[in-house]
Design a protein around this motif. Structure first.
Motif, PDB file in Angstrom:
ATOM      1  N   GLU A 118      14.146  12.711  13.585  1.00  0.00           N
ATOM      2  CA  GLU A 118      13.548  11.672  12.747  1.00  0.00           C
ATOM      3  C   GLU A 118      14.328  10.370  12.792  1.00  0.00           C
ATOM      4  O   GLU A 118      13.952   9.386  12.150  1.00  0.00           O
ATOM      5  N   VAL A 119      15.433  10.345  13.525  1.00  0.00           N
ATOM      6  CA  VAL A 119      16.221   9.119  13.686  1.00  0.00           C
ATOM      7  C   VAL A 119      15.909   8.490  15.040  1.00  0.00           C
ATOM      8  O   VAL A 119      15.504   7.327  15.129  1.00  0.00           O
ATOM      9  N   ALA A 120      16.112   9.248  16.108  1.00  0.00           N
ATOM     10  CA  ALA A 120      15.722   8.819  17.457  1.00  0.00           C
ATOM     11  C   ALA A 120      14.461   9.602  17.809  1.00  0.00           C
ATOM     12  O   ALA A 120      14.513  10.652  18.455  1.00  0.00           O
ATOM     13  N   ALA A 121      13.328   9.091  17.355  1.00  0.00           N
ATOM     14  CA  ALA A 121      12.066   9.830  17.450  1.00  0.00           C
ATOM     15  C   ALA A 121      11.676  10.096  18.898  1.00  0.00           C
ATOM     16  O   ALA A 121      11.929   9.283  19.792  1.00  0.00           O
ATOM     17  N   LEU A 122      11.048  11.246  19.111  1.00  0.00           N
ATOM     18  CA  LEU A 122      10.695  11.669  20.466  1.00  0.00           C
ATOM     19  C   LEU A 122       9.822  10.634  21.169  1.00  0.00           C
ATOM     20  O   LEU A 122      10.017  10.342  22.354  1.00  0.00           O
ATOM     21  N   GLY A 123       8.860  10.051  20.459  1.00  0.00           N
ATOM     22  CA  GLY A 123       7.987   9.059  21.079  1.00  0.00           C
ATOM     23  C   GLY A 123       8.767   7.866  21.607  1.00  0.00           C
ATOM     24  O   GLY A 123       8.494   7.365  22.710  1.00  0.00           O
ATOM     25  N   ALA A 124       9.732   7.402  20.823  1.00  0.00           N
ATOM     26  CA  ALA A 124      10.559   6.270  21.247  1.00  0.00           C
ATOM     27  C   ALA A 124      11.427   6.647  22.444  1.00  0.00           C
ATOM     28  O   ALA A 124      11.631   5.841  23.361  1.00  0.00           O
ATOM     29  N   MET A 125      11.911   7.873  22.454  1.00  0.00           N
ATOM     30  CA  MET A 125      12.745   8.339  23.568  1.00  0.00           C
ATOM     31  C   MET A 125      11.907   8.451  24.842  1.00  0.00           C
ATOM     32  O   MET A 125      12.374   8.143  25.948  1.00  0.00           O
ATOM     33  N   GLN A 126      10.659   8.875  24.712  1.00  0.00           N
ATOM     34  CA  GLN A 126       9.775   8.968  25.877  1.00  0.00           C
ATOM     35  C   GLN A 126       9.445   7.583  26.430  1.00  0.00           C
ATOM     36  O   GLN A 126       9.393   7.388  27.653  1.00  0.00           O
ATOM     37  N   THR A 127       9.249   6.629  25.532  1.00  0.00           N
ATOM     38  CA  THR A 127       9.013   5.250  25.967  1.00  0.00           C
ATOM     39  C   THR A 127      10.223   4.709  26.713  1.00  0.00           C
ATOM     40  O   THR A 127      10.075   4.022  27.737  1.00  0.00           O
ATOM     41  N   MET A 128      11.396   4.997  26.214  1.00  0.00           N
ATOM     42  CA  MET A 128      12.640   4.606  26.871  1.00  0.00           C
ATOM     43  C   MET A 128      12.727   5.206  28.271  1.00  0.00           C
ATOM     44  O   MET A 128      13.059   4.526  29.248  1.00  0.00           O
ATOM     45  N   HIS A 129      12.420   6.478  28.384  1.00  0.00           N
ATOM     46  CA  HIS A 129      12.454   7.171  29.672  1.00  0.00           C
ATOM     47  C   HIS A 129      11.478   6.528  30.664  1.00  0.00           C
ATOM     48  O   HIS A 129      11.808   6.322  31.841  1.00  0.00           O
ATOM     49  N   GLN A 130      10.296   6.198  30.205  1.00  0.00           N
ATOM     50  CA  GLN A 130       9.292   5.587  31.073  1.00  0.00           C
ATOM     51  C   GLN A 130       9.727   4.207  31.556  1.00  0.00           C
ATOM     52  O   GLN A 130       9.423   3.812  32.682  1.00  0.00           O
ATOM     53  N   ALA A 131      10.463   3.482  30.699  1.00  0.00           N
ATOM     54  CA  ALA A 131      10.901   2.129  31.060  1.00  0.00           C
ATOM     55  C   ALA A 131      12.080   2.149  32.032  1.00  0.00           C
ATOM     56  O   ALA A 131      12.239   1.228  32.837  1.00  0.00           O
ATOM     57  N   ILE A 132      12.906   3.204  31.946  1.00  0.00           N
ATOM     58  CA  ILE A 132      14.067   3.325  32.839  1.00  0.00           C
ATOM     59  C   ILE A 132      13.656   4.266  33.964  1.00  0.00           C
ATOM     60  O   ILE A 132      13.786   5.486  33.864  1.00  0.00           O
ATOM     61  N   LYS A 133      13.128   3.715  35.021  1.00  0.00           N
ATOM     62  CA  LYS A 133      12.470   4.497  36.068  1.00  0.00           C
ATOM     63  C   LYS A 133      13.385   5.535  36.718  1.00  0.00           C
ATOM     64  O   LYS A 133      12.924   6.590  37.146  1.00  0.00           O
ATOM     65  N   HIS A 134      14.670   5.242  36.801  1.00  0.00           N
ATOM     66  CA  HIS A 134      15.591   6.167  37.468  1.00  0.00           C
ATOM     67  C   HIS A 134      16.224   7.163  36.493  1.00  0.00           C
ATOM     68  O   HIS A 134      17.164   7.866  36.854  1.00  0.00           O
ATOM     69  N   SER A 135      15.699   7.248  35.274  1.00  0.00           N
ATOM     70  CA  SER A 135      16.263   8.165  34.285  1.00  0.00           C
ATOM     71  C   SER A 135      15.627   9.543  34.391  1.00  0.00           C
ATOM     72  O   SER A 135      14.521   9.711  34.903  1.00  0.00           O
ATOM     73  N   SER A 136      16.355  10.531  33.879  1.00  0.00           N
ATOM     74  CA  SER A 136      15.805  11.871  33.696  1.00  0.00           C
ATOM     75  C   SER A 136      15.696  12.116  32.190  1.00  0.00           C
ATOM     76  O   SER A 136      16.342  11.427  31.396  1.00  0.00           O
ATOM     77  N   MET A 137      14.880  13.089  31.803  1.00  0.00           N
ATOM     78  CA  MET A 137      14.740  13.367  30.375  1.00  0.00           C
ATOM     79  C   MET A 137      14.587  14.854  30.127  1.00  0.00           C
ATOM     80  O   MET A 137      13.852  15.547  30.836  1.00  0.00           O
ATOM     81  N   GLN A 138      15.303  15.322  29.118  1.00  0.00           N
ATOM     82  CA  GLN A 138      15.215  16.709  28.681  1.00  0.00           C
ATOM     83  C   GLN A 138      14.910  16.723  27.192  1.00  0.00           C
ATOM     84  O   GLN A 138      15.586  16.036  26.404  1.00  0.00           O
ATOM     85  N   VAL A 139      13.902  17.481  26.786  1.00  0.00           N
ATOM     86  CA  VAL A 139      13.536  17.587  25.376  1.00  0.00           C
ATOM     87  C   VAL A 139      13.848  18.989  24.876  1.00  0.00           C
ATOM     88  O   VAL A 139      13.428  19.983  25.474  1.00  0.00           O
ATOM     89  N   PHE A 140      14.581  19.080  23.774  1.00  0.00           N
ATOM     90  CA  PHE A 140      14.905  20.358  23.151  1.00  0.00           C
ATOM     91  C   PHE A 140      13.930  20.610  22.002  1.00  0.00           C
ATOM     92  O   PHE A 140      13.844  19.803  21.074  1.00  0.00           O
ATOM     93  N   SER A 141      13.243  21.701  22.067  1.00  0.00           N
ATOM     94  CA  SER A 141      12.261  22.029  21.030  1.00  0.00           C
ATOM     95  C   SER A 141      12.957  22.610  19.802  1.00  0.00           C
ATOM     96  O   SER A 141      14.015  23.241  19.911  1.00  0.00           O
ATOM     97  N   GLY A 142      12.375  22.354  18.641  1.00  0.00           N
ATOM     98  CA  GLY A 142      12.863  22.953  17.407  1.00  0.00           C
ATOM     99  C   GLY A 142      14.109  22.336  16.821  1.00  0.00           C
ATOM    100  O   GLY A 142      14.602  22.796  15.789  1.00  0.00           O
ATOM    101  N   ALA A 143      14.651  21.280  17.446  1.00  0.00           N
ATOM    102  CA  ALA A 143      15.891  20.666  16.964  1.00  0.00           C
ATOM    103  C   ALA A 143      15.609  19.322  16.314  1.00  0.00           C
ATOM    104  O   ALA A 143      14.611  18.661  16.616  1.00  0.00           O
TER     105      ALA A 143
END
Length: 205
Positions: free
Chosen positions: A160-185
């Motif tokens: 609820e601080v670094a919301a998943l939607g905002a993190m996904q937008t960040m990932h999409q903007a940084i083309k050379h980034s990787s992203m891992q999402v942890f469920s339930g945390a």
């Protein structure tokens, strides 16, 4: 993979943004490093990485969104700062703690206990200095998108601080980034799922 040379940056010793930057420079000591940072530490790590790209082998950001804090979080922090200015240091409310730790996480009781212990150990002055120093953050996404070093983004499904939607937008903007999402945390992923996070970090670095 075992990382023999691990260095911890004690941001709790710092009262200002400049002191946090200085502690980071001291810890890196001119070497080329894999930076791994959580939450506010992500902001400090980004500042160092963008200022010293030749010293960064990779940048891993856990629970940190390069776009800055959302309006709700900024307002919450201003309320806390005003209370601390008046000498009103109280343990965070149950509602605030639920924002930090997902109450449905299997490890939530341990995570909540550690958060409470950190709160008591550091006290109101450290909290105040850190809130003042690192809450007003510019959007660093474009700069990170142009950086040559790899960027690894780690997000939590229920943060609820670094919301998943905002993190996904960040990932999409940084083309050379990787992203891992942890469920339930929630936001306190390193406390909520320490073993899973550690295994993931070892696989990436």
């Amino acid at each position: 993979m075992t990382i023999a040379d691990r260095r911890y940056i004690p941001l709790q010793w710092a009262e200002t943004l400049e002191q946090m930057d200085g502690l980071t420079v001291h810890a890196v000591a001119g070497d080329k490093v894999h930076l791994v940072a959580f939450s506010m530490g992500g902001y400090i790590a980004c500042r160092f990485a963008l200022a010293n790209p030749d010293q960064v082998a990779s940048l891993t950001l856990i629970g940190f969104c390069s776009a800055g804090l959302n309006q709700q979080e900024l307002q919450q922090r201003q309320l806390i700062i005003r209370a601390l200015d008046k000498g009103q240091f109280r343990p965070m409310s149950a509602q605030r703690l639920a924002m930090m730790v997902n109450p449905h996480s299997p490890n939530h009781q341990f995570a909540q206990q550690v958060v409470r212990e950190m709160e008591q150990d550091l006290g109101g002055s450290v909290l105040k200095y850190h809130l003042i120093a690192a809450s007003s953050r510019p959007d660093l996404t474009e700069d990170l998108a142009q950086a040559a070093f790899p960027v690894h983004i780690i997000a939590s499904e229920c943060d609820e601080v670094a919301a998943l939607g905002a993190m996904q937008t960040m990932h999409q903007a940084i083309k050379h980034s990787s992203m891992q999402v942890f469920s339930g945390a929630g936001h306190m992923l390193p406390l909520e799922q320490p073993k899973a996070l550690s295994l993931h970090l070892q696989s990436r670095i």
